[in-house]
Design an enzyme around this catalytic site. Structure first.
Site, PDB file in Angstrom:
ATOM      1  N   GLU A 125       8.543  -0.211   6.529  1.00 21.02           N
ATOM      2  CA  GLU A 125       8.119  -1.610   6.709  1.00 21.02           C
ATOM      3  C   GLU A 125       7.900  -2.163   5.311  1.00 21.02           C
ATOM      4  O   GLU A 125       6.903  -1.842   4.663  1.00 21.02           O
ATOM      5  CB  GLU A 125       6.807  -1.661   7.502  1.00 21.02           C
ATOM      6  N   GLY A 138       8.943  -5.405   2.163  1.00 25.57           N
ATOM      7  CA  GLY A 138       8.514  -6.756   1.805  1.00 25.57           C
ATOM      8  C   GLY A 138       9.236  -7.860   2.558  1.00 25.57           C
ATOM      9  O   GLY A 138      10.141  -7.628   3.355  1.00 25.57           O
ATOM     10  N   LYS A 186      -2.251   8.309   4.132  1.00 25.87           N
ATOM     11  CA  LYS A 186      -2.587   8.031   2.732  1.00 25.87           C
ATOM     12  C   LYS A 186      -2.752   6.528   2.531  1.00 25.87           C
ATOM     13  O   LYS A 186      -1.788   5.774   2.528  1.00 25.87           O
ATOM     14  CB  LYS A 186      -1.516   8.553   1.768  1.00 25.87           C
ATOM     15  N   CYS A 198       3.013  -9.438   4.322  1.00 26.43           N
ATOM     16  CA  CYS A 198       4.469  -9.264   4.263  1.00 26.43           C
ATOM     17  C   CYS A 198       5.188 -10.347   5.058  1.00 26.43           C
ATOM     18  O   CYS A 198       6.285 -10.755   4.719  1.00 26.43           O
ATOM     19  CB  CYS A 198       4.829  -7.889   4.794  1.00 26.43           C
ATOM     20  N   GLU A 242       9.616 -11.489  -3.855  1.00 29.89           N
ATOM     21  CA  GLU A 242       8.339 -11.556  -3.149  1.00 29.89           C
ATOM     22  C   GLU A 242       7.203 -11.674  -4.160  1.00 29.89           C
ATOM     23  O   GLU A 242       7.053 -10.825  -5.038  1.00 29.89           O
ATOM     24  CB  GLU A 242       8.154 -10.282  -2.310  1.00 29.89           C
TER      25      GLU A 242
HETATM   26  P1  NAD Z   1       3.483  -0.006  -2.794  1.00 29.82           P
HETATM   27  O1  NAD Z   1       4.878   0.266  -2.419  1.00 29.82           O
HETATM   28  O2  NAD Z   1       3.124  -0.118  -4.220  1.00 29.82           O
HETATM   29  O3  NAD Z   1       2.516   1.104  -2.182  1.00 29.82           O
HETATM   30  C1  NAD Z   1       2.484   1.422  -0.803  1.00 29.82           C
HETATM   31  C2  NAD Z   1       1.928   2.816  -0.643  1.00 29.82           C
HETATM   32  O4  NAD Z   1       2.837   3.756  -1.223  1.00 29.82           O
HETATM   33  C3  NAD Z   1       0.596   3.041  -1.327  1.00 29.82           C
HETATM   34  O5  NAD Z   1      -0.212   3.852  -0.505  1.00 29.82           O
HETATM   35  C4  NAD Z   1       1.006   3.776  -2.595  1.00 29.82           C
HETATM   36  O6  NAD Z   1      -0.014   4.545  -3.174  1.00 29.82           O
HETATM   37  C5  NAD Z   1       2.134   4.644  -2.088  1.00 29.82           C
HETATM   38  N1  NAD Z   1       3.054   5.149  -3.114  1.00 29.82           N
HETATM   39  C6  NAD Z   1       3.194   4.749  -4.406  1.00 29.82           C
HETATM   40  N2  NAD Z   1       4.183   5.447  -5.011  1.00 29.82           N
HETATM   41  C7  NAD Z   1       4.675   6.304  -4.091  1.00 29.82           C
HETATM   42  C8  NAD Z   1       5.734   7.266  -4.099  1.00 29.82           C
HETATM   43  N3  NAD Z   1       6.477   7.498  -5.175  1.00 29.82           N
HETATM   44  N4  NAD Z   1       5.982   7.940  -2.956  1.00 29.82           N
HETATM   45  C9  NAD Z   1       5.273   7.690  -1.829  1.00 29.82           C
HETATM   46  N5  NAD Z   1       4.265   6.803  -1.768  1.00 29.82           N
HETATM   47  C10 NAD Z   1       3.966   6.105  -2.881  1.00 29.82           C
HETATM   48  O7  NAD Z   1       3.085  -1.341  -2.009  1.00 29.82           O
HETATM   49  P2  NAD Z   1       1.722  -2.142  -2.091  1.00 29.82           P
HETATM   50  O8  NAD Z   1       1.669  -2.887  -3.373  1.00 29.82           O
HETATM   51  O9  NAD Z   1       0.593  -1.233  -1.729  1.00 29.82           O
HETATM   52  O10 NAD Z   1       1.880  -3.163  -0.876  1.00 29.82           O
HETATM   53  C11 NAD Z   1       2.496  -4.395  -0.974  1.00 29.82           C
HETATM   54  C12 NAD Z   1       3.883  -4.333  -0.366  1.00 29.82           C
HETATM   55  O11 NAD Z   1       3.794  -3.892   0.990  1.00 29.82           O
HETATM   56  C13 NAD Z   1       4.541  -5.691  -0.289  1.00 29.82           C
HETATM   57  O12 NAD Z   1       5.894  -5.583  -0.675  1.00 29.82           O
HETATM   58  C14 NAD Z   1       4.438  -6.063   1.189  1.00 29.82           C
HETATM   59  O13 NAD Z   1       5.403  -6.965   1.635  1.00 29.82           O
HETATM   60  C15 NAD Z   1       4.579  -4.725   1.833  1.00 29.82           C
HETATM   61  N6  NAD Z   1       4.049  -4.749   3.196  1.00 29.82           N
HETATM   62  C16 NAD Z   1       4.933  -4.678   4.241  1.00 29.82           C
HETATM   63  C17 NAD Z   1       4.474  -4.734   5.551  1.00 29.82           C
HETATM   64  C18 NAD Z   1       5.420  -4.684   6.718  1.00 29.82           C
HETATM   65  O14 NAD Z   1       4.968  -4.452   7.833  1.00 29.82           O
HETATM   66  N7  NAD Z   1       6.712  -4.891   6.532  1.00 29.82           N
HETATM   67  C19 NAD Z   1       3.101  -4.832   5.804  1.00 29.82           C
HETATM   68  C20 NAD Z   1       2.232  -4.901   4.724  1.00 29.82           C
HETATM   69  C21 NAD Z   1       2.721  -4.850   3.416  1.00 29.82           C
END
Ligand code: NAD
Length: 481
Positions: free
Chosen positions: A251, A253, A177, A285, A381
């Site tokens: 994985e 923030g 997804k 991240c 973050e």
């Molecule tokens: P997010 O948590 O808003 O969304 C991530 C994913 O989860 C999306 O596909 C979203 O649609 C889905 N989602 C939303 N609500 C959900 C629920 N209730 N249950 C399951 N899935 C759900 O994050 P974002 O804004 O898309 O991404 C930014 C964040 O990702 C930042 O905090 C960043 O640090 C982190 N990030 C971490 C890594 C890592 O490897 N540690 C890599 C990239 C990004």
């Protein structure tokens, strides 16, 4: 200027495009213009059921494929990504916003990940456990079954590869997804897989937001979950997975510290921190969010990092500038709000701090000085091109500031003193440490967070552990005759 023909996309399930049962649509927007470039379905839980059922049905066939043949399929995927690199780079840039050279790098990195895990597919060995003469005891490493990969929008292709390559190498099937604001390359990727020998249903893509994500992470027929995203969503995923006792890899923030010691090669430190915080407009991240700089070189560091920030040219990613826009409007507003918060807290904007006066979601590279570690901008973050520069007096204080956050994804140290570098690397509480560089390391290096930055590791051989479970077999060799 390149653009995409506005198109309605569908879900990708069981080897083909399928219509969603949803009447809701998500518009995909080019963040450099704010224009809608595509529409994707906002999938429902029925759509998720269908995708999980397709992955379940494909599992026995994929699992039975000999490891060397699985490896060949993964290599073919890598080759296809390289053949289509220009197409993926353009699509990723228009959908996500990053400079096209970075999007090319992301696609080639994804291809590299398929090659890497192709090499691992036939080396997933178990162990023989020493036992008495009448016993043979050994382990098998077996795939879980259906793996759910829920990914964010900041780097879609690397995240697509992280969610699928090790899972497939280990013999699992996948429901992927992508994030609602950057779903296009994941769909194109799934379509490309039809040119390989991967069975239909081995990789399925459902587009959508929270509803689809929650349906997937709480699904009873999902056997393992790999989630990349924010801490609050990661917590929700872990909670819903707990109901089915489904294992999760998270994985999350970062709020990563870069300690710059007084003897550092200052130019190297400034250039590395600049790359660390301004690449992909800070939407990484692992970004270098906080420069923790010795007070004796603080003013010079600030002066030099301001010059780096000011040298960045901003523009639509397709023109391959130094920095593109932020990915979507709400996020752009959130980053601008954080800048306001920093000013209200008493930090000084040394440069930047403003949106660009043009269409699209552009925020200037921003450097804050006079930052105190208790400020929200030093704790939370921001996920934008905003650097906090914090002074320190002695190394104990530097370590204390570095670790004084809830997150622990990456960290770094700049010094010419190898002992200081290694001591500091040991003391920073984070899953990846960079010494005299940022974002460096081997392609096979494991990646993941300490503290609230996550659970488990992706990438490298450790990245396979999320997709394999161990079975112990104990055989009685005793004869009764
Ligand atoms: P997010 O948590 O808003 O969304 C991530 C994913 O989860 C999306 O596909 C979203 O649609 C889905 N989602 C939303 N609500 C959900 C629920 N209730 N249950 C399951 N899935 C759900 O994050 P974002 O804004 O898309 O991404 C930014 C964040 O990702 C930042 O905090 C960043 O640090 C982190 N990030 C971490 C890594 C890592 O490897 N540690 C890599 C990239 C990004």
């Amino acid at each position: 200027m390149a653009t995409l023909e506005r198109e309605r996309h569908e879900l990708f399930v069981d080897g083909e495009r399928v219509e969603s049962s949803s009447d809701r649509t998500i518009e995909s927007v080019d963040p450099s213009t704010g224009e809608v470039i595509a529409e994707v379905p906002d999938a429902t839980s029925e759509d998720v059921d269908r995708a999980v059922a397709a992955a379940r049905a494909a599992f026995p066939e994929w699992r039975a494929v000999a490891p060397t043949e699985r490896a060949a399929v993964l290599r073919r995927i890598a080759d296809l990504l390289r053949e289509h690199v220009d197409e993926f780079a353009e699509m990723e840039t228009l959908d996500q916003g990053q400079p096209i050279s970075a999007a090319r790098g992301g696609t080639l990195g994804a291809a590299g990940m398929f090659d890497y895990y192709a090499g691992a597919a036939d080396k997933l060995e178990g162990k023989t456990i020493p036992a008495d003469d009448d016993t043979l005891d050994f382990t098998l490493r077996e795939p879980y079954g259906v793996s759910a990969a829920i990914i964010p929008w900041n780097a879609p292709m690397p995240n697509v590869a992280q969610g699928t390559a090790p899972a497939l190498a280990a013999g699992n099937t996948v429901v992927l997804k992508p994030a609602p604001t950057a779903p296009l390359t994941a769909l194109r990727f799934a379509e490309l897989l039809t040119e390989t020998d991967l069975p239909d249903g081995a990789v399925n893509v459902v587009t959508g937001g929270g509803e689809a994500g929650a349906a997937l992470s709480s699904h009873e027929d999902v056997d393992t979950i790999s989630f990349t995203g924010s801490v609050p969503t990661g917590q929700a995923v872990m909670e819903s997975a707990a109901k089915n006792v489904t294992p999760v890899t998270l994985e999350l923030g970062g709020k990563n510290p870069a300690i710059v010691m007084p003897d550092a090669d200052l130019e190297q430190a400034v250039q590395s921190v600049g790359i660390g915080i301004f690449s992909n407009a800070g939407q990484i991240c692992a970004a270098a969010d906080r420069a923790i700089v010795h007070e004796s070189i603080y003013d010079e560091f600030v002066e030099r990092i301001v010059a780096v920030a000011d040298s960045y040219e901003l523009g639509p990613g397709i023109e391959d500038p130094d920095m593109g826009p932020l990915n979507y409007e709400e996020h752009y507003e959130r980053v601008l709000d954080y800048i306001e918060v920093g000013i209200a807290e008493g930090a000084t904007v040394e440069t930047g701090g403003e949106p660009l006066d043009r269409e699209g979601y552009f925020v200037q590279p921003t450097v804050f000085s006079d930052v105190d570690t208790d400020m929200r901008i030093a704790q939370e973050e921001i996920f934008g091109p905003v650097l906090c520069v914090i002074p320190y007096a002695d190394r104990e204080e530097a370590i204390e500031i570095a670790n004084d956050v809830e997150l622990g994804l990456t960290g770094g140290v700049f010094t010419r003193d190898v002992t200081e570098a290694l001591r500091t690397a040991r003391e920073i509480q984070a899953g990846s440490i960079y010494v005299n560089q940022w974002f460096g390391g081997a392609a096979g290096a494991p990646f993941g967070g300490y503290k609230k930055s996550g659970v488990g590791r992706e990438m490298g051989l450790e990245g396979l552990d999320s997709f394999l479970q161990t079975k112990n077999v104990a055989v009685n060799l005793a004869r009764n005759d």
